[in-house]
Design an enzyme around this catalytic site. Structure first.
Site, PDB file in Angstrom:
ATOM      1  N   GLU A  96     -59.654 -17.605  -3.659  1.00 56.62           N
ATOM      2  CA  GLU A  96     -60.343 -18.342  -4.571  1.00 56.62           C
ATOM      3  C   GLU A  96     -60.075 -19.850  -4.346  1.00 56.62           C
ATOM      4  OE1 GLU A  96     -59.185 -17.238  -8.484  1.00 56.62           O
ATOM      5  OE2 GLU A  96     -59.936 -15.184  -8.201  1.00 56.62           O
TER       6      GLU A  96
ATOM      7  N   SER B  56     -62.826 -12.811  -8.811  1.00 57.87           N
ATOM      8  CA  SER B  56     -62.771 -11.561  -9.220  1.00 57.87           C
ATOM      9  C   SER B  56     -61.657 -10.994  -8.656  1.00 57.87           C
ATOM     10  CB  SER B  56     -64.039 -10.527  -9.102  1.00 57.87           C
ATOM     11  OG  SER B  56     -63.733  -9.124  -9.162  1.00 57.87           O
ATOM     12  N   GLU B  57     -60.327 -10.785  -9.026  1.00 59.11           N
ATOM     13  CA  GLU B  57     -59.257 -10.295  -8.460  1.00 59.11           C
ATOM     14  C   GLU B  57     -59.201  -9.183  -8.142  1.00 59.11           C
ATOM     15  OE1 GLU B  57     -59.171 -12.375 -11.230  1.00 59.11           O
ATOM     16  OE2 GLU B  57     -58.685 -14.425 -10.370  1.00 59.11           O
TER      17      GLU B  57
ATOM     18  N   PHE C 161     -52.814 -18.715  -9.080  1.00 60.65           N
ATOM     19  CA  PHE C 161     -51.845 -18.673  -9.988  1.00 60.65           C
ATOM     20  C   PHE C 161     -51.418 -17.044 -10.219  1.00 60.65           C
ATOM     21  CE2 PHE C 161     -54.112 -22.380 -11.557  1.00 60.65           C
ATOM     22  CZ  PHE C 161     -53.135 -23.135 -11.920  1.00 60.65           C
TER      23      PHE C 161
ATOM     24  N   ILE D 179     -52.341 -11.903 -10.441  1.00 58.66           N
ATOM     25  CA  ILE D 179     -51.913 -10.749  -9.939  1.00 58.66           C
ATOM     26  C   ILE D 179     -52.419  -9.579 -10.720  1.00 58.66           C
ATOM     27  CG2 ILE D 179     -49.859  -9.418  -9.373  1.00 58.66           C
ATOM     28  CD1 ILE D 179     -48.700 -12.133  -8.231  1.00 58.66           C
TER      29      ILE D 179
ATOM     30  N   HIS E 187     -51.288 -18.991 -17.226  1.00 58.93           N
ATOM     31  CA  HIS E 187     -51.045 -19.752 -15.872  1.00 58.93           C
ATOM     32  C   HIS E 187     -49.447 -20.132 -15.605  1.00 58.93           C
ATOM     33  CE1 HIS E 187     -55.314 -20.099 -16.935  1.00 58.93           C
ATOM     34  NE2 HIS E 187     -55.484 -20.265 -15.454  1.00 58.93           N
TER      35      HIS E 187
END
Length: 324
Positions: free
Chosen positions: A29, A57-58, A81, A85, A127
């Site tokens: 990102e 969109s992790e 950040f 995860i 965060h």
């Protein structure tokens, strides 16, 4: 040697590894914009085929990472950040950590995930986590937590060259700190801790974001005729148990300083190892200085209260022996 900032050391490692191997691809990102500064200039040097912004969109980008790595690329995924995860966790926990075993070693996953962790910057609860205990529990993942620019450069190079997935966790708010970094190509081996201060009275074990305050505390202790030994772990998986146990054998006392929340923290795991394998060396109870089991608040004064501090570490050491 050259003096450079923490983020510059990371940037140096990325530049050199991408130049060294054209299979190294950086995705994430805003990696083109380089919000943190650690990916600055890479798009101009290596172009959009090797430096690619991803959707926010992790779950998508961690899945992309596993697929690309399984196809033969060395993927560096910048997640900004470390809390992010969690939103990409399915591909991390069920694929990244498990596929090499499930395929009988037919698939290797040369993946390096970069993320900033920890509090102290008023970035609020979503965060500011320190999530390495969750990652430690998975098995199959290496975890690097550098505390100096030199270690940041060397550990990142080792991570990128490894055929195993590694989480490279940057201590949040430390990007501007200066330190010496060798001019030549350096790597720092996983599972080998450093001893920035050697002593005989008490072992202080720490990692990443807490190392700076531990070193400050050590100077205060030295001024009070207490000679601490400071262990900077550098990696949590693999963990340098030998150095920890050798130090405890010498000092008989240990304080573990960790910015993770207390329950199931890295400090808890290290405590268990010392009790299991070094109980006979202990002259006093093990002390842990961690974060209480609560989300990290936004307010700076509340953050400061929760995060390990010089005062809390000093007090923990002094309680081990009243003669101090």
């Amino acid at each position: 040697m050259v003096q450079m900032r923490f983020i510059q050391a990371i940037n140096k490692a990325l530049f050199e590894e991408m130049a060294r191997d054209d299979k190294v691809i950086l995705i994430g990102e805003d990696v083109e914009a380089s919000i943190f500064g650690d990916t600055r200039g890479l798009i101009e040097r290596f172009g959009p085929n090797r430096v690619r912004n991803t959707p926010i969109s992790e779950a998508t980008l961690t899945g992309m990472t596993v697929g690309a790595a399984a196809s033969g690329y060395r993927i560096v995924l910048h997640m900004m950040f470390s809390n992010f995860i969690y939103t990409g966790f399915d591909a991390i926990a069920n694929q990244m950590a498990k596929l090499p075993l499930m395929t009988g070693g037919q698939i290797s996953l040369p993946i390096t995930v970069i993320a900033s962790y920890g509090g102290g910057r008023s970035t609020a609860a979503q965060h500011s986590d320190t999530p390495y205990p969750v990652l430690m529990n998975l098995g199959g993942l290496n975890i690097a937590v550098p505390s100096t620019p030199a270690d940041a450069c060397g550990l990142l190079k080792s991570a990128i060259r490894s055929n195993d997935p590694t989480f490279f966790l940057e201590p949040g708010g430390r990007g501007g700190e200066m330190g010496e970094v060798p001019d030549e190509d350096i790597t720092v081996p996983f599972g080998v801790a450093s001893l920035p201060i050697k002593g005989k009275d008490v072992t202080l074990v720490t990692m990443g974001s807490c190392t700076k305050i531990v070193l400050e505390t050590a100077q205060q202790l030295i001024s009070k005729d207490v000679n601490p030994e400071v262990i900077d772990l550098r990696t949590l998986v693999p963990l340098d148990k030998k150095t920890i146990l050798s130090s405890v054998k010498k000092t008989g006392k240990i304080v573990i300083i960790d910015e993770a929340r207390d329950t199931c923290s890295a400090a808890s795991h290290i405590s268990a190892i010392v009790v299991d394998e070094g109980f006979q060396y202990l002259k006093a109870p093990i002390k842990r200085v961690t974060v209480p089991d609560t989300p990290m608040p936004y307010a700076p004064n509340s953050e400061k209260y929760l995060i390990p501090s010089v005062e809390r570490i000093y007090k923990a050491v002094m309680t081990l022996n009243k003669s101090y």
